[in-house]
Design a protein around this motif. Structure first.
Motif, short mmCIF file in Angstrom:
data_model
loop_
_atom_site.label_atom_id
_atom_site.label_comp_id
_atom_site.label_asym_id
_atom_site.label_seq_id
_atom_site.Cartn_x
_atom_site.Cartn_y
_atom_site.Cartn_z
N LYS A 216 0.96 -3.91 -5.23
CA LYS A 216 0.05 -2.92 -4.65
C LYS A 216 0.61 -2.37 -3.33
CE LYS A 216 -4.87 -2.24 -4.26
NZ LYS A 216 -5.40 -1.95 -5.57
N VAL B 257 3.63 -0.09 -4.03
CA VAL B 257 3.19 1.21 -4.54
C VAL B 257 2.68 2.07 -3.39
CG1 VAL B 257 1.39 2.36 -5.92
CG2 VAL B 257 2.72 0.49 -6.90
N LYS C 181 2.87 9.12 -12.29
CA LYS C 181 2.95 7.67 -12.11
C LYS C 181 4.35 7.31 -11.62
CE LYS C 181 -1.00 6.50 -14.23
NZ LYS C 181 -2.06 5.80 -13.65
N GLU D 240 1.96 0.97 -11.40
CA GLU D 240 0.58 1.44 -11.34
C GLU D 240 -0.19 1.12 -12.61
OE1 GLU D 240 0.76 5.20 -8.37
OE2 GLU D 240 2.06 5.30 -10.13
#
Length: 146
Positions: free
Chosen positions: A24, A27, A63, A78
């Motif tokens: 996370k 990203v 993405k 993701e």
């Protein structure tokens, strides 16, 4: 449980859950990096072409193909995060607590069974069942093959 499943898909799902927060963060960091770059004008033979709003929208809608952790490359990060979030949102309170204690609480199994007030056998059966639920959902999304 099938040995092939345990060694491949099961391990992959456990790994992605264990490194959920690292993925996370990677990203988020990558998205911020792409956003910073999107505002710069591109040089073309005709001159400068810049449409920062369009570029930012394109970046936000697509993405990320991968991100990099210190442990290596994570493909479809993701999609993995969405799959984990989807299953976590549908688990009961006790099952969410088990996942937190097992993967994100940095507990070993002894600390987890103490925190969850259950015996070792029950803990592993419930944890393995939950990993199978995650794996089925991840397989439906095409992240793993069972």
């Amino acid at each position: 449980m099938d040995e092939c499943f345990y060694n491949g898909a099961f391990r992959s799902v456990k790994w992605h859950i264990a490194y959920y927060w690292d993925i996370k963060k990677a990203v988020t960091d990558r998205r911020l990096e792409l956003k910073k770059r999107s505002g710069t004008a591109e040089r073309r033979s005709e001159g400068f072409i810049s449409n920062p709003t369009e570029k930012e929208a394109e970046i936000n809608l697509s993405k990320l193909p991968c991100v990099y952790l210190s442990l290596g490359k994570v493909e479809k990060p993701e999609e993995w995060l969405e799959a984990i979030d989807y299953v976590m949102d549908r688990l009961g309170r006790e099952d969410r607590k088990l996942i937190h204690a097992s993967f994100w609480g940095h507990n070993n199994w002894r600390a987890a069974v103490t925190e969850l007030n259950m015996d070792k056998m029950t803990y592993y059966k419930r944890r393995d069942h939950l990993i199978a639920v995650f794996a089925i959902h991840c397989a439906e999304r095409g992240l793993i093959h069972i």
